[in-house]
Design a protein around this motif. Structure first.
Motif, PDB file in Angstrom:
ATOM      1  N   VAL A 119       0.853  -1.181   0.000  1.00  0.00           N
ATOM      2  CA  VAL A 119       0.000   0.000   0.000  1.00  0.00           C
ATOM      3  C   VAL A 119       0.892   1.234   0.000  1.00  0.00           C
ATOM      4  O   VAL A 119       2.060   1.168   0.410  1.00  0.00           O
ATOM      5  N   ASN A 120       0.360   2.358  -0.496  1.00  0.00           N
ATOM      6  CA  ASN A 120       1.150   3.575  -0.367  1.00  0.00           C
ATOM      7  C   ASN A 120       0.840   4.246   0.963  1.00  0.00           C
ATOM      8  O   ASN A 120      -0.075   3.851   1.690  1.00  0.00           O
ATOM      9  N   ASP A 121       1.621   5.264   1.306  1.00  0.00           N
ATOM     10  CA  ASP A 121       1.487   5.885   2.621  1.00  0.00           C
ATOM     11  C   ASP A 121       0.146   6.607   2.777  1.00  0.00           C
ATOM     12  O   ASP A 121      -0.313   6.821   3.899  1.00  0.00           O
ATOM     13  N   THR A 122      -0.494   6.967   1.672  1.00  0.00           N
ATOM     14  CA  THR A 122      -1.814   7.588   1.761  1.00  0.00           C
ATOM     15  C   THR A 122      -2.851   6.591   2.275  1.00  0.00           C
ATOM     16  O   THR A 122      -3.667   6.909   3.147  1.00  0.00           O
ATOM     17  N   VAL A 123      -2.834   5.384   1.730  1.00  0.00           N
ATOM     18  CA  VAL A 123      -3.737   4.338   2.217  1.00  0.00           C
ATOM     19  C   VAL A 123      -3.436   4.017   3.676  1.00  0.00           C
ATOM     20  O   VAL A 123      -4.350   3.873   4.503  1.00  0.00           O
ATOM     21  N   ALA A 124      -2.149   3.906   4.012  1.00  0.00           N
ATOM     22  CA  ALA A 124      -1.767   3.588   5.388  1.00  0.00           C
ATOM     23  C   ALA A 124      -2.290   4.633   6.362  1.00  0.00           C
ATOM     24  O   ALA A 124      -2.803   4.304   7.443  1.00  0.00           O
ATOM     25  N   ALA A 125      -2.194   5.909   5.974  1.00  0.00           N
ATOM     26  CA  ALA A 125      -2.647   6.979   6.860  1.00  0.00           C
ATOM     27  C   ALA A 125      -4.160   6.977   7.044  1.00  0.00           C
ATOM     28  O   ALA A 125      -4.666   7.338   8.111  1.00  0.00           O
ATOM     29  N   ARG A 126      -4.896   6.562   6.020  1.00  0.00           N
ATOM     30  CA  ARG A 126      -6.359   6.573   6.124  1.00  0.00           C
ATOM     31  C   ARG A 126      -6.901   5.350   6.859  1.00  0.00           C
ATOM     32  O   ARG A 126      -7.879   5.440   7.598  1.00  0.00           O
ATOM     33  N   LEU A 127      -6.279   4.205   6.644  1.00  0.00           N
ATOM     34  CA  LEU A 127      -6.785   2.992   7.288  1.00  0.00           C
ATOM     35  C   LEU A 127      -6.241   2.810   8.693  1.00  0.00           C
ATOM     36  O   LEU A 127      -6.932   2.271   9.564  1.00  0.00           O
ATOM     37  N   TRP A 128      -4.998   3.214   8.935  1.00  0.00           N
ATOM     38  CA  TRP A 128      -4.381   3.030  10.254  1.00  0.00           C
ATOM     39  C   TRP A 128      -3.725   4.336  10.700  1.00  0.00           C
ATOM     40  O   TRP A 128      -2.492   4.420  10.831  1.00  0.00           O
ATOM     41  N   PRO A 129      -4.513   5.387  10.941  1.00  0.00           N
ATOM     42  CA  PRO A 129      -3.942   6.696  11.262  1.00  0.00           C
ATOM     43  C   PRO A 129      -3.110   6.714  12.539  1.00  0.00           C
ATOM     44  O   PRO A 129      -2.222   7.565  12.691  1.00  0.00           O
ATOM     45  N   ALA A 130      -3.366   5.793  13.453  1.00  0.00           N
ATOM     46  CA  ALA A 130      -2.650   5.807  14.723  1.00  0.00           C
ATOM     47  C   ALA A 130      -1.403   4.920  14.727  1.00  0.00           C
ATOM     48  O   ALA A 130      -0.644   4.930  15.700  1.00  0.00           O
ATOM     49  N   LEU A 131      -1.192   4.178  13.644  1.00  0.00           N
ATOM     50  CA  LEU A 131      -0.073   3.230  13.627  1.00  0.00           C
ATOM     51  C   LEU A 131       1.126   3.800  12.871  1.00  0.00           C
ATOM     52  O   LEU A 131       0.961   4.421  11.815  1.00  0.00           O
ATOM     53  N   PRO A 132       2.340   3.569  13.372  1.00  0.00           N
ATOM     54  CA  PRO A 132       3.523   3.866  12.561  1.00  0.00           C
ATOM     55  C   PRO A 132       3.570   2.912  11.373  1.00  0.00           C
ATOM     56  O   PRO A 132       2.991   1.812  11.413  1.00  0.00           O
ATOM     57  N   LEU A 133       4.263   3.324  10.309  1.00  0.00           N
ATOM     58  CA  LEU A 133       4.266   2.519   9.087  1.00  0.00           C
ATOM     59  C   LEU A 133       4.798   1.102   9.319  1.00  0.00           C
ATOM     60  O   LEU A 133       4.336   0.155   8.680  1.00  0.00           O
ATOM     61  N   ALA A 134       5.757   0.969  10.217  1.00  0.00           N
ATOM     62  CA  ALA A 134       6.309  -0.363  10.480  1.00  0.00           C
ATOM     63  C   ALA A 134       5.236  -1.314  10.993  1.00  0.00           C
ATOM     64  O   ALA A 134       5.298  -2.527  10.744  1.00  0.00           O
ATOM     65  N   GLN A 135       4.233  -0.783  11.713  1.00  0.00           N
ATOM     66  CA  GLN A 135       3.172  -1.643  12.232  1.00  0.00           C
ATOM     67  C   GLN A 135       2.033  -1.838  11.237  1.00  0.00           C
ATOM     68  O   GLN A 135       1.176  -2.715  11.432  1.00  0.00           O
ATOM     69  N   VAL A 136       2.008  -1.039  10.184  1.00  0.00           N
ATOM     70  CA  VAL A 136       1.036  -1.280   9.111  1.00  0.00           C
ATOM     71  C   VAL A 136       1.367  -2.589   8.402  1.00  0.00           C
ATOM     72  O   VAL A 136       0.482  -3.323   7.975  1.00  0.00           O
ATOM     73  N   VAL A 137       2.676  -2.859   8.283  1.00  0.00           N
ATOM     74  CA  VAL A 137       3.103  -4.137   7.701  1.00  0.00           C
ATOM     75  C   VAL A 137       2.585  -5.278   8.575  1.00  0.00           C
ATOM     76  O   VAL A 137       2.745  -5.271   9.795  1.00  0.00           O
ATOM     77  N   GLY A 138       1.919  -6.230   7.952  1.00  0.00           N
ATOM     78  CA  GLY A 138       1.326  -7.338   8.679  1.00  0.00           C
ATOM     79  C   GLY A 138      -0.167  -7.204   8.870  1.00  0.00           C
ATOM     80  O   GLY A 138      -0.836  -8.187   9.208  1.00  0.00           O
ATOM     81  N   GLN A 139      -0.710  -5.985   8.641  1.00  0.00           N
ATOM     82  CA  GLN A 139      -2.154  -5.802   8.716  1.00  0.00           C
ATOM     83  C   GLN A 139      -2.819  -6.469   7.508  1.00  0.00           C
ATOM     84  O   GLN A 139      -2.151  -6.801   6.526  1.00  0.00           O
ATOM     85  N   GLN A 140      -4.126  -6.642   7.570  1.00  0.00           N
ATOM     86  CA  GLN A 140      -4.853  -7.291   6.483  1.00  0.00           C
ATOM     87  C   GLN A 140      -5.921  -6.366   5.913  1.00  0.00           C
ATOM     88  O   GLN A 140      -6.515  -5.558   6.632  1.00  0.00           O
TER      89      GLN A 140
END
Length: 215
Positions: free
Chosen positions: A140-161
């Motif tokens: 995912v790009n950082d835009t998707v990461a920020a919208r789906l997991w706004p409270a998580l650092p990017l390292a913790q986005v890895v592993g999400q589903q």
């Protein structure tokens, strides 16, 4: 004199706009890159397995050419093609208004991140281990990461589903990497939400190749 001044002003504004666009960070490499599209006619594209075999063999032949350092492919190149999109949701989101409703969807082959010069921010890139039959994954790009997991650092986005628009039913895909956004629509527009799936898991008859070479 008035006409000349108007022309000079217009030329100056156009030049300023052009220089501003050239300075934009598009999110991809500025190194010389050769791109071209290869599409299989419907009668030739007889099923996903045949499509995958053709593009895998074609990629190997291009990679074997003298001087080629990087080769990969994507179903829609940045700037050149847009419009293939759909909703992306976290595993715990089921409502129609949840998640990111309009997300650009891309299928990429092994090595696309390096070939196009995307910046990998967390996790890993899609690579040869992401084959048909292997666990379904996406970047995912950082835009998707920020919208789906706004409270998580990017390292913790890895592993999400996530639930991706190209999967049927309740199938989930694991996020294996986060990349910086690419200005896919226009150089003067901020990056759209975008996800990348392995080509081997979602084969596409038409692919745009990205080739970099020495010299």
């Amino acid at each position: 004199v008035a006409i000349a001044l108007a022309l000079l002003t217009t030329a100056g504004l156009l030049t300023k706009s052009l220089l501003r666009l050239q300075d934009q960070d598009l999110g991809v490499t500025r190194a010389p890159v050769l791109t071209f599209a290869v599409g299989l006619p419907p009668l030739v594209a007889d099923g996903d397995e045949a499509v995958a075999r053709f593009h895998a063999a074609f990629t190997d032949r291009v990679r074997a050419l003298p001087g080629v350092t990087h080769v990969s492919a994507i179903n829609m190149l940045p700037i050149a093609n847009t419009g293939l999109n759909g909703p992306v949701r976290r595993a715990d989101q089921t409502g129609e208004r949840d998640g990111v409703p309009v997300t650009e969807v891309r299928a990429v082959m092994d090595g696309y991140v390096d070939a196009m010069g995307l910046r990998l921010l967390a996790g890993r890139a899609i690579d040869a281990r992401d084959r048909a039959g292997s666990p379904p994954v996406v970047m995912v790009n950082d835009t998707v990461a920020a919208r789906l997991w706004p409270a998580l650092p990017l390292a913790q986005v890895v592993g999400q589903q996530v639930r991706a628009p190209f999967d049927s039913g309740d199938g989930l895909r694991e996020v294996v990497g986060v990349v910086a956004g690419v200005r896919s629509r226009r150089p003067d527009m901020l990056p759209d939400p975008e996800i990348y799936a392995p080509f081997a898991q979602v084969p596409q008859p038409s692919m745009s190749y990205v080739v970099r070479a020495d010299g």
